[in-house]
Scaffold this motif. Structure first.
Motif, PDB file in Angstrom:
ATOM      1  N   ILE A 398       5.887  14.202  -4.595  1.00 41.57           N
ATOM      2  CA  ILE A 398       4.988  14.513  -3.472  1.00 41.57           C
ATOM      3  C   ILE A 398       5.048  13.418  -2.413  1.00 41.57           C
ATOM      4  N   GLY A 399       5.084  12.151  -2.836  1.00 41.12           N
ATOM      5  CA  GLY A 399       5.178  11.065  -1.871  1.00 41.12           C
ATOM      6  C   GLY A 399       6.518  11.016  -1.173  1.00 41.12           C
ATOM      7  N   VAL A 400       7.590  11.259  -1.920  1.00 35.28           N
ATOM      8  CA  VAL A 400       8.929  11.202  -1.325  1.00 35.28           C
ATOM      9  C   VAL A 400       9.121  12.314  -0.307  1.00 35.28           C
ATOM     10  N   GLN A 401       8.571  13.500  -0.604  1.00 33.42           N
ATOM     11  CA  GLN A 401       8.766  14.641   0.285  1.00 33.42           C
ATOM     12  C   GLN A 401       7.814  14.649   1.469  1.00 33.42           C
ATOM     13  N   ALA A 402       6.828  13.766   1.502  1.00 32.11           N
ATOM     14  CA  ALA A 402       5.917  13.706   2.645  1.00 32.11           C
ATOM     15  C   ALA A 402       6.691  13.332   3.900  1.00 32.11           C
ATOM     16  N   THR A 403       6.235  13.798   5.044  1.00 28.94           N
ATOM     17  CA  THR A 403       6.927  13.525   6.301  1.00 28.94           C
ATOM     18  C   THR A 403       6.879  12.039   6.630  1.00 28.94           C
ATOM     19  N   VAL A 404       7.847  11.598   7.418  1.00 33.08           N
ATOM     20  CA  VAL A 404       7.937  10.188   7.784  1.00 33.08           C
ATOM     21  C   VAL A 404       6.684   9.720   8.499  1.00 33.08           C
ATOM     22  N   ASN A 405       6.077  10.612   9.268  1.00 34.30           N
ATOM     23  CA  ASN A 405       4.890  10.230  10.048  1.00 34.30           C
ATOM     24  C   ASN A 405       3.625  10.167   9.201  1.00 34.30           C
ATOM     25  N   THR A 406       3.721  10.594   7.926  1.00 34.40           N
ATOM     26  CA  THR A 406       2.547  10.536   7.053  1.00 34.40           C
ATOM     27  C   THR A 406       2.420   9.117   6.526  1.00 34.40           C
ATOM     28  N   SER A 407       1.738   8.295   7.271  1.00 31.50           N
ATOM     29  CA  SER A 407       1.721   6.861   6.973  1.00 31.50           C
ATOM     30  C   SER A 407       0.856   6.508   5.776  1.00 31.50           C
ATOM     31  N   SER A 408      -0.063   7.389   5.383  1.00 30.92           N
ATOM     32  CA  SER A 408      -1.034   7.012   4.355  1.00 30.92           C
ATOM     33  C   SER A 408      -0.603   7.380   2.944  1.00 30.92           C
ATOM     34  N   VAL A 409       0.313   8.340   2.790  1.00 33.93           N
ATOM     35  CA  VAL A 409       0.706   8.796   1.451  1.00 33.93           C
ATOM     36  C   VAL A 409       1.586   7.726   0.800  1.00 33.93           C
ATOM     37  N   PRO A 410       1.187   7.202  -0.357  1.00 34.03           N
ATOM     38  CA  PRO A 410       1.979   6.125  -0.980  1.00 34.03           C
ATOM     39  C   PRO A 410       3.325   6.619  -1.499  1.00 34.03           C
ATOM     40  N   LEU A 411       4.258   5.725  -1.507  1.00 34.54           N
ATOM     41  CA  LEU A 411       5.558   5.937  -2.136  1.00 34.54           C
ATOM     42  C   LEU A 411       5.554   5.196  -3.467  1.00 34.54           C
ATOM     43  N   LEU A 412       5.987   5.876  -4.510  1.00 32.13           N
ATOM     44  CA  LEU A 412       5.912   5.321  -5.859  1.00 32.13           C
ATOM     45  C   LEU A 412       7.297   4.961  -6.376  1.00 32.13           C
ATOM     46  N   ARG A 413       7.404   3.756  -6.870  1.00 31.17           N
ATOM     47  CA  ARG A 413       8.562   3.347  -7.672  1.00 31.17           C
ATOM     48  C   ARG A 413       8.110   3.369  -9.125  1.00 31.17           C
ATOM     49  N   ILE A 414       8.774   4.173  -9.944  1.00 33.43           N
ATOM     50  CA  ILE A 414       8.376   4.333 -11.337  1.00 33.43           C
ATOM     51  C   ILE A 414       9.335   3.564 -12.224  1.00 33.43           C
ATOM     52  N   VAL A 415       8.790   2.686 -13.045  1.00 39.00           N
ATOM     53  CA  VAL A 415       9.552   1.938 -14.032  1.00 39.00           C
ATOM     54  C   VAL A 415       9.243   2.537 -15.402  1.00 39.00           C
TER      55      VAL A 415
END
Length: 788
Positions: A398-415
C-alpha cells in the motif's frame, strides 16, 4: 641488452619503442595482451572506447610513471639503475635513455669496461636481494650461507681471471658485499685433468668455515680503515667443497665437507604453514560467521544480512535476496513471498528518493520461526509463516503503490528475522535486531512484528525487546497475560480466555453436556514451555468448572481413543497443530466403524493445520469438525463491506503482482480464502504504519525532508497509546482497542468455523458462531452465524 632499435626509427621514437619492448618482456613473450577485437560488433561503442583507452593509453603511461622511479613504492629496479655508479646514468636523463645506450649498436660507443662492471654489479645486486632477510620473506631466512661457484680456466684462463678481477673491482668501488664464493680452479700441479664438479657444486656453504686469514668478504669501508687489500684466498685440502667423482666422495668423510647450517626454526616451511593457519583460522571463523557458513551461506555485501548457523538452523535477519530463509522443497511459496518483500524494499527506497526524501521511511522487523520443523516430502510446513509475511507484504504494498505526491503515507522496509524452531533462539535473534536498531539509517527500526508462538522463549524475547526499547506487536500470540513481559507490547489476537468464552457460549447454546480435553505441546516441548496450551487449559477448567463430565489429559501417539467414539459432549483438542493430524488418525483408527464423536472442536492453533494441504490430505474425509478463528472478518466475503481501510487491503491481496496466487479473484475456490494469519499480520504492520504517519505529521513541517533521527521506537509506541486513548485503531480483523496498561485487545472478534470434509481444499469453512462480530465496545456479544 639484446634489443635492436629499428633502423628507420627517428631518435624521438626510441623511448616509445624501448618502453614497448620492456613491457612485452615483463609481460612474458608467451602471454600476449588481451584481444577483444572479436567482440567489436557486440560491445557498446562507449564500452569499446573505454576498453581502448584502458588497453592502449593507460599501460604506456603507467609504465613511464613506474620507470621514472619518482613514485615511492614503485620502480625500485629502475631507480637502482639510475643510482648505480657505472656509465654515469645521470647523463641519460631517465631509465629509458640509459636503456637506449645499452642497445645493440649504441653499446659500442660506451666503455666496454664500464658495461662489464654494470653487468657484474647487477648480477651481484640480484644475489643480494635474493639473500636479503626481511620479516615478510621467509625464503631469505632459509639462506644460511652464500653459494659457491667453481670457475675452471679451461681453454680461456684470461676470461676467468677477468671475471674475478671485475668482481673484486666492483666490490672495492661500490663498497658492497659480494654474496658469492668464487672458487677458481687453475689446474693440477701434476698436469692432470681438472676435477669436474658434480651438480651440487653450487651448494650452499658456510663462509665462516673457510680460513678468514686466507679469504674473507671485506666491505669497502673496512678496506679504507685498514688501507690494505684482501688477497685472493688459496684453499688447499683442509675442507672439501665437493668430491672428485663418486669414488672420491666415498673416501671423503662427511666432517670434511663444508655444508650450510640448518635454517632458523621460524623459517622452516612447517612453522610458516602453522603460523599462517593460526592467523587464518580466526579470519576464517570471522568470515564464516559473516557469510553464515556452513548453513547460512549468502552473497556478501548484497544486502543487510546478519545470520549465524545454530544447530543447523539459520538464525538472524535479512533484508534482501542475498539470503532467504528455508529453501527446502515444498517451501516455494515461503521463498516467493520473501523475495517479493525484498523487491518491495528496493521499490520503497526508490519511491523515497523520487519523493525528494520527504515521505516517512521506516524499518519494521518480522520475527518468526522459519526453520527447524520436521516436514514430509513436498509439505508446505510453514504455510502460517508464509501467510504472516503475505500480510506484511500487503501493508508494504500500500505504501509503495501510493502516489509520489502522497507525502504522509509511510514507506516500509521489512527485515525478515528467524528465531528458529519454536522460537528457541529468539533471544539471539533479538540481540541481532537490537544491533540493527542501533545503526544510523535513513529508515530507522521502529519495532518488531512478532513473536509468533506463545512459548516461554517468546516471553524471554519480549523481555529482551523491552530492555532494548523496541516495541513488539504480535499478530497471533494469545497466551493470557503474555503482555506482562513488556511495557512496549501489543497483540492483535484476543487472549485465550476470550476463546474459552466463545466455546462456553456455543456449548450452552447447543446444550452440549460434558467436555473432554486433550492437550499436546509440540515436538520437544512441555507444559512448562508452552504458555499457549497451559493458559488455555487453565481457562477451560475454570470456565467449565462444575460440568458433570469434565476430563483433561495429554494425548500422545498410540493412545486409545475408543472411549471417545460416539461421544455426545464436546471433544476439544487444546494442543498444538503439529500433532493434530496424528490425533485425527487415532480417532479414525478407533471410531471409523463405530461412530465419530458428535462434536469435535479444535483450538485456533489448528488454523496452521488447515493451511497445510499435505497434512489435510491424510485426514478422515467424513469427519465434521469445528475450530476457532481469530480473523473471521478477514475473509473475501466480509472484506467486500463498505470500509475504505478494508478496501485497500482487499485491493492489495487481489493484485496480480503481490501474492501467489492472488486472493478474492475469480469464481469459487481456495483463492477465496485469504488465510488466518494474513489479516492478523497486516493489522500489526499497519498499526506501526498508521502511528508513523500521524507522528510524522506533527514532528515536521512540509516540505521538510525526512530524517531518520526525527523518530525512534519509543515515540512510535507513545503514538500508538495516543491513538488508543482517542478510541483505538481500525483493523481488517476487527477494531483494536486496549485497556490502560494492557497489550491485550478488548472485545476482538472470534469465530467458530465448521468443516464437513477436511480433505476438500476447494470448499471453504463456514462460520457458525461469532463473538463481537464487529469488535463492539463494552460487553461481549455472541451470536450464531449458521442462518446467515
Amino acid at each position: 641488452m639484446n634489443t635492436r632499435l629499428p633502423p628507420g626509427a627517428r631518435t624521438d621514437e626510441y623511448p616509445a619503442v624501448l618502453a614497448a619492448d620492456l613491457r612485452a618482456a615483463r609481460r612474458g613473450a608467451d602471454r600476449p595482451a588481451a584481444d577483444l577485437t572479436g567482440l567489436g560488433g557486440t560491445l557498446d561503442p562507449v564500452l569499446q572506447f573505454l576498453w581502448n583507452v584502458l588497453t592502449v593509453a593507460v599501460p604506456p603511461a603507467l609504465f613511464r610513471v613506474v620507470a621514472g622511479g619518482r613514485v615511492p613504492g614503485l620502480g625500485r629496479t629502475y631507480r637502482w639503475f639510475m643510482r648505480q655508479p657505472y656509465l654515469r646514468p645521470q647523463l641519460s636523463g631517465n631509465f629509458l635513455g640509459l636503456a637506449e645506450r645499452l642497445t645493440v649498436g649504441h653499446r659500442a660507443d660506451e666503455p666496454s669496461e664500464q658495461v662489464a662492471k654494470l653487468l657484474v654489479h647487477a648480477f651481484l645486486e640480484d644475489l643480494r636481494r635474493s639473500f636479503r632477510r626481511r620479516p615478510w620473506r621467509p625464503g631469505g631466512w632459509r639462506h644460511t650461507a652464500y653459494p659457491v661457484v667453481q670457475i675452471r680456466s679451461g681453454e680461456s684462463p684470461a676470461a676467468s681471471r677477468t671475471l674475478l678481477r671485475l668482481v673484486e673491482q666492483v666490490r672495492d668501488e661500490t663498497g658492497r658485499l659480494v654474496p658469492v664464493l668464487l672458487v677458481h680452479v687453475a689446474g693440477r700441479p701434476d698436469g692432470g685433468p681438472v676435477p669436474s664438479a658434480p651438480a651440487d657444486a653450487l651448494r650452499m656453504t658456510d663462509l665462516h668455515a673457510i680460513d678468514r686469514n686466507q679469504w674473507a668478504p671485506v666491505s669497502y669501508r673496512s678496506r679504507l680503515a685498514r688501507r690494505t687489500s684482501a688477497p685472493t684466498a688459496r684453499v688447499r685440502g683442509r675442507r672439501r667443497l665437493w668430491a672428485d667423482g663418486e669414488a672420491d666422495a666415498e673416501r671423503v668423510p662427511a666432517s670434511a665437507v663444508v655444508t650450510a647450517p640448518a635454517p632458523p626454526w621460524f623459517s622452516r616451511p612447517v612453522v610458516i604453514v602453522a603460523a599462517c593457519l593460526l592467523l587464518l583460522v580466526p579470519a576464517a571463523v570471522w568470515s564464516g560467521r559473516y557469510l553464515g557458513i556452513p548453513g547460512c551461506l549468502h552473497r556478501p555485501f548484497a544486502a543487510d544480512v546478519v545470520v549465524r548457523d545454530v544447530g543447523g538452523e539459520c538464525i538472524g535477519f535479512s533484508d534482501g535476496a542475498a539470503l532467504t530463509f528455508n529453501n527446502q522443497p515444498g517451501q516455494e511459496n515461503l521463498h516467493y513471498i520473501q523475495e517479493r518483500i525484498f523487491a518491495q524494499n528496493r521499490d520503497a527506497q526508490k519511491a523515497w528518493e523520487e519523493s525528494g526524501r520527504r515521505r516517512p521511511y521506516v524499518t519494521v522487523v518480522y520475527l518468526g520461526t522459519l526453520t527447524g520443523r520436521a516436514t514430509q516430502a513436498g509439505e508446505e510446513a510453514y504455510a502460517a509463516e508464509r501467510e504472516g509475511l503475505e500480510g506484511m507484504a500487503a501493508a508494504q504494498y500500500i505504501g509503495v503503490q501510493a502516489t509520489v505526491n502522497t507525502s504522509s503515507v509511510p514507506l516500509l522496509r521489512i527485515v525478515i528475522a528467524n528465531a528458529g524452531f519454536q522460537m528457541k533462539h529468539a533471544d539471539l535473534a533479538v540481540d541481532m535486531i537490537a544491533g540493527l536498531a542501533r545503526q544510523p539509517s535513513d529508515a530507522p527500526v521502529i519495532g518488531v512484528v512478532g513473536p509468533v508462538e506463545s512459548r516461554r522463549a517468546s516471553a524471554v524475547a519480549l523481555r529482551h525487546l523491552n530492555r532494548v526499547g523496541l516495541p513488539a506487536i504480535a499478530p497471533a500470540l494469545s497466551a493470557d497475560h503474555i503482555d506482562s513481559n513488556s511495557n512496549l507490547y501489543f497483540q492483535i489476537s484476543p487472549p485465550n480466555r476470550d476463546q474459552v468464552h466463545l466455546l462456553s457460549a456455543y456449548a450452552r447454546r447447543k446444550g452440549w453436556k460434558g467436555l473432554h480435553i486433550y492437550v499436546t505441546f509440540g515436538e520437544k516441548s512441555s507444559r512448562k514451555d508452552d504458555l499457549y496450551v497451559a493458559t488455555l487449559l487453565d481457562d477451560l477448567k475454570k470456565e467449565f468448572k462444575g460440568t458433570s463430565d469434565l476430563t483433561s489429559s495429554e494425548w500422545h501417539p498410540g493412545r486409545s481413543m475408543q472411549h471417545e467414539c460416539d461421544y455426545r459432549g464436546m471433544l476439544f483438542f487444546a494442543g498444538r497443530w503439529s500433532e493434530y493430524g496424528d490425533f485425527l488418525a487415532g480417532l479414525r483408527q478407533a471410531c471409523q466403524n463405530s461412530g465419530w464423536p458428535r462434536h469435535l472442536v479444535a483450538d485456533d492453533s489448528v488454523n496452521r493445520y488447515m493451511a497445510n494441504k499435505t497434512l489435510r490430505k491424510t485426514a478422515p474425509d467424513n469427519l465434521t469438525m469445528l475450530y476457532v478463528s481469530k480473523s473471521g472478518l478477514a475473509t473475501c466475503a466480509s472484506l467486500r463491506r463498505p470500509d475504505p481501510d478494508v478496501g485497500q487491503f482487499l485491493a492489495a491481496v487481489q493484485s496480480p503482482d503481490l501474492l501467489s496466487p492472488p486472493r478474492c479473484v475469480g469464481g469459487p475456490g481456495p483463492q477465496q480464502w485469504i488465510g488466518e494469519q494474513v489479516g492478523l499480520a497486516y493489522d500489526a504492520t499497519m498499526l506501526f504504519s498508521q502511528a508513523v504517519e500521524q507522528l510524522a505529521g506533527r514532528i515536521r513541517v512540509w516540505p521538510q525532508q525526512w530524517d531518520g533521527r526525527m523518530i525512534d521506537p519509543a515515540a512510535v509506541h507513545t503514538e500508538i497509546l495516543r491513538g488508543n486513548a482517542k478510541g483505538g485503531w481500525p483493523g481488517v480483523t476487527g477494531h483494536l482497542a486496549y485497556d490502560m496498561g494492557s497489550g491485550e485487545p478488548q472485545n476482538k472478534p472470534l469465530s467458530l468455523l465448521r468443516v464437513d470434509d477436511i480433505t476438500d481444499m476447494d470448499k471453504l469453512p463456514t462460520e457458525v458462531f461469532v463473538c463481537n462480530p464487529k469488535g463492539a465496545q463494552g460487553a461481549a456479544v455472541c451470536s450464531s452465524s449458521e442462518q446467515r
